[in-house]
Design a protein around this motif. Sequence first.
Motif, PDB file in Angstrom:
ATOM      1  N   TRP A  28     -20.965   1.855  47.170  1.00  0.00           N
ATOM      2  CA  TRP A  28     -19.633   1.450  46.724  1.00  0.00           C
ATOM      3  C   TRP A  28     -19.392  -0.038  46.945  1.00  0.00           C
ATOM      4  CZ3 TRP A  28     -17.569   3.913  43.145  1.00  0.00           C
ATOM      5  CH2 TRP A  28     -17.599   5.308  43.073  1.00  0.00           C
ATOM      6  N   ARG A  29     -20.000  -0.607  47.956  1.00  0.00           N
ATOM      7  CA  ARG A  29     -19.889  -2.057  48.138  1.00  0.00           C
ATOM      8  C   ARG A  29     -20.502  -2.780  46.941  1.00  0.00           C
ATOM      9  NH1 ARG A  29     -19.110  -5.178  52.780  1.00  0.00           N
ATOM     10  NH2 ARG A  29     -19.688  -7.376  52.507  1.00  0.00           N
ATOM     11  N   ASN A  30     -21.673  -2.300  46.496  1.00  0.00           N
ATOM     12  CA  ASN A  30     -22.315  -2.887  45.322  1.00  0.00           C
ATOM     13  C   ASN A  30     -21.459  -2.707  44.068  1.00  0.00           C
ATOM     14  OD1 ASN A  30     -24.447  -3.644  46.919  1.00  0.00           O
ATOM     15  ND2 ASN A  30     -25.878  -2.116  46.138  1.00  0.00           N
ATOM     16  N   ILE A  31     -20.834  -1.529  43.919  1.00  0.00           N
ATOM     17  CA  ILE A  31     -19.982  -1.296  42.752  1.00  0.00           C
ATOM     18  C   ILE A  31     -18.759  -2.216  42.786  1.00  0.00           C
ATOM     19  CG2 ILE A  31     -18.534   0.395  41.559  1.00  0.00           C
ATOM     20  CD1 ILE A  31     -21.551   0.791  41.182  1.00  0.00           C
ATOM     21  N   GLY A  32     -18.220  -2.463  43.981  1.00  0.00           N
ATOM     22  CA  GLY A  32     -17.133  -3.431  44.083  1.00  0.00           C
ATOM     23  C   GLY A  32     -17.561  -4.801  43.601  1.00  0.00           C
ATOM     24  N   GLY A  33     -18.781  -5.205  43.958  1.00  0.00           N
ATOM     25  CA  GLY A  33     -19.305  -6.484  43.471  1.00  0.00           C
ATOM     26  C   GLY A  33     -19.529  -6.487  41.985  1.00  0.00           C
ATOM     27  N   LYS A  34     -20.034  -5.360  41.436  1.00  0.00           N
ATOM     28  CA  LYS A  34     -20.222  -5.254  39.991  1.00  0.00           C
ATOM     29  C   LYS A  34     -18.897  -5.385  39.250  1.00  0.00           C
ATOM     30  CE  LYS A  34     -24.295  -2.237  39.429  1.00  0.00           C
ATOM     31  NZ  LYS A  34     -24.945  -2.876  38.278  1.00  0.00           N
ATOM     32  N   THR A  35     -17.863  -4.756  39.787  1.00  0.00           N
ATOM     33  CA  THR A  35     -16.556  -4.809  39.144  1.00  0.00           C
ATOM     34  C   THR A  35     -16.043  -6.247  39.084  1.00  0.00           C
ATOM     35  OG1 THR A  35     -16.083  -2.580  39.954  1.00  0.00           O
ATOM     36  CG2 THR A  35     -14.208  -3.893  39.218  1.00  0.00           C
ATOM     37  N   MET A  36     -16.232  -6.980  40.163  1.00  0.00           N
ATOM     38  CA  MET A  36     -15.819  -8.380  40.167  1.00  0.00           C
ATOM     39  C   MET A  36     -16.601  -9.195  39.133  1.00  0.00           C
ATOM     40  SD  MET A  36     -13.979 -10.869  41.312  1.00  0.00           S
ATOM     41  CE  MET A  36     -13.121  -9.970  42.605  1.00  0.00           C
ATOM     42  N   SER A  37     -17.900  -8.941  39.027  1.00  0.00           N
ATOM     43  CA  SER A  37     -18.710  -9.732  38.102  1.00  0.00           C
ATOM     44  C   SER A  37     -18.388  -9.423  36.644  1.00  0.00           C
ATOM     45  CB  SER A  37     -20.205  -9.544  38.380  1.00  0.00           C
ATOM     46  OG  SER A  37     -20.622  -8.219  38.152  1.00  0.00           O
ATOM     47  N   VAL A  38     -18.179  -8.138  36.318  1.00  0.00           N
ATOM     48  CA  VAL A  38     -17.905  -7.801  34.919  1.00  0.00           C
ATOM     49  C   VAL A  38     -16.586  -8.409  34.460  1.00  0.00           C
ATOM     50  CG1 VAL A  38     -16.696  -5.596  35.213  1.00  0.00           C
ATOM     51  CG2 VAL A  38     -18.119  -5.941  33.209  1.00  0.00           C
ATOM     52  N   LEU A  39     -15.641  -8.545  35.370  1.00  0.00           N
ATOM     53  CA  LEU A  39     -14.359  -9.159  35.034  1.00  0.00           C
ATOM     54  C   LEU A  39     -14.455 -10.678  34.951  1.00  0.00           C
ATOM     55  CD1 LEU A  39     -12.107  -6.932  37.289  1.00  0.00           C
ATOM     56  CD2 LEU A  39     -11.694  -7.290  34.854  1.00  0.00           C
ATOM     57  N   THR A  40     -14.964 -11.304  36.003  1.00  0.00           N
ATOM     58  CA  THR A  40     -14.871 -12.761  36.099  1.00  0.00           C
ATOM     59  C   THR A  40     -15.931 -13.501  35.295  1.00  0.00           C
ATOM     60  OG1 THR A  40     -16.180 -12.813  38.152  1.00  0.00           O
ATOM     61  CG2 THR A  40     -13.777 -12.612  38.359  1.00  0.00           C
ATOM     62  N   ASN A  41     -17.100 -12.884  35.071  1.00  0.00           N
ATOM     63  CA  ASN A  41     -18.131 -13.596  34.317  1.00  0.00           C
ATOM     64  C   ASN A  41     -17.737 -13.787  32.861  1.00  0.00           C
ATOM     65  OD1 ASN A  41     -19.726 -13.885  36.569  1.00  0.00           O
ATOM     66  ND2 ASN A  41     -21.109 -12.199  36.070  1.00  0.00           N
ATOM     67  N   ASP A  42     -17.034 -12.822  32.281  1.00  0.00           N
ATOM     68  CA  ASP A  42     -16.544 -13.012  30.919  1.00  0.00           C
ATOM     69  C   ASP A  42     -15.567 -14.182  30.852  1.00  0.00           C
ATOM     70  OD1 ASP A  42     -18.037 -11.103  29.696  1.00  0.00           O
ATOM     71  OD2 ASP A  42     -16.407  -9.722  29.267  1.00  0.00           O
ATOM     72  N   ALA A  43     -14.697 -14.274  31.849  1.00  0.00           N
ATOM     73  CA  ALA A  43     -13.760 -15.390  31.887  1.00  0.00           C
ATOM     74  C   ALA A  43     -14.498 -16.709  32.066  1.00  0.00           C
ATOM     75  CB  ALA A  43     -12.748 -15.190  33.010  1.00  0.00           C
ATOM     76  N   ALA A  44     -15.507 -16.716  32.923  1.00  0.00           N
ATOM     77  CA  ALA A  44     -16.281 -17.938  33.175  1.00  0.00           C
ATOM     78  C   ALA A  44     -16.968 -18.432  31.913  1.00  0.00           C
ATOM     79  CB  ALA A  44     -17.312 -17.680  34.275  1.00  0.00           C
ATOM     80  N   SER A  45     -17.359 -17.512  31.028  1.00  0.00           N
ATOM     81  CA  SER A  45     -18.068 -17.923  29.808  1.00  0.00           C
ATOM     82  C   SER A  45     -17.184 -18.738  28.871  1.00  0.00           C
ATOM     83  CB  SER A  45     -18.615 -16.698  29.075  1.00  0.00           C
ATOM     84  OG  SER A  45     -17.574 -15.930  28.488  1.00  0.00           O
ATOM     85  N   SER A  46     -15.876 -18.700  29.084  1.00  0.00           N
ATOM     86  CA  SER A  46     -14.958 -19.544  28.301  1.00  0.00           C
ATOM     87  C   SER A  46     -14.549 -20.794  29.070  1.00  0.00           C
ATOM     88  CB  SER A  46     -13.705 -18.747  27.925  1.00  0.00           C
ATOM     89  OG  SER A  46     -14.023 -17.673  27.074  1.00  0.00           O
ATOM     90  N   GLY A  47     -15.119 -20.956  30.265  1.00  0.00           N
ATOM     91  CA  GLY A  47     -14.784 -22.105  31.092  1.00  0.00           C
ATOM     92  C   GLY A  47     -13.633 -21.856  32.031  1.00  0.00           C
TER      93      GLY A  47
END
Length: 317
Positions: A28-47
């Motif tokens: 579940w710790r890993n899934i928490g990290g995955k959830t953060m990445s799926v959300l924020t990496n899309d935002a990061a791709s727009s700067g």
Amino acid sequence: MTLLPEGLGTADDARPEDLTPAELLRFWRNIGGKTMSVLTNDAASSGMQTVLISLYLPSATPEVVFTKEFMAGFLDGFVEGCEKVGCVYFSGETPQLKGKIVEGKLDIAGALWGVVPAGRKPIDSGEMRAGDFIVFVESSGPHENGFTTLRDLATKLPSGYRTKLPGGMEYWEAINQPGHLYTPLVQAVMAAGIQPSNIEPITGHGWQKLMRSKGAFRYVIEEMLPVPEIFTFVEEAAGLSKEMMLRTFNYGVGLAIYVHSREEADRVVALAGERRLTACVAGNVEAAEGQGDAAFRSVVVKPLNVVIKGEGFELGK
């Protein structure tokens, strides 16, 4: 600024049923990290720098899904991700939806509010041109995509999710490593005065995402990053071709950053290294072969002798 909703999909139950309490906590710790990445990496791709982030965790049976291992592990992983990205977790919702969600299962989704730094333009591929350089940044594994294939393979492995990879890690843990968080790197690139012509998180559709721009380009890859063991294992165990692996998975590439000059590309590689991310100048953008409507997008992966054609690939921006 924008509000971005996103969901994790089916990665959250790709695991054996007999995990020990310690393993569940780690899962579940890993899934928490995955959830953060799926959300924020899309935002990061727009700067964008994510500023505020929230969670939406509906279930039919909250008394079953919100175990102590979930509450401790998931929230630890998610909050650790907040600290790495530099954002604030400000709210959440855990509705009980009986009759709409399978009992004992959980949907994981969220939304964020992010901003592009003052004085900088959003990154949207509008300034991409032939001659641009492509920088690959490493992935930690499948990140959040390809789980239909991964889950199906688990049913065919001799010990299911407990099957060990040659390196010793069990399959369930190898596919569930938390995704890298790329916001700090993207913000460092922009702070260095580099305006990427495009950024693509290599998520759903694998390396087809490299040609997401609607421009008539071919993307010629001359150099690759090391391929994590999980991908070579899946490739062999599932009997998948190199092309199918590239169409399905990130195959070791979590992010592609496009810039106008070799000097900028080398600087991006250096900035990634400062953040303990392996990166390389992978190739170039070229004009697509053909003219007009006959100029199809394509990705040419020279080290693997694979050409991924763009016909039928409908994503674009």
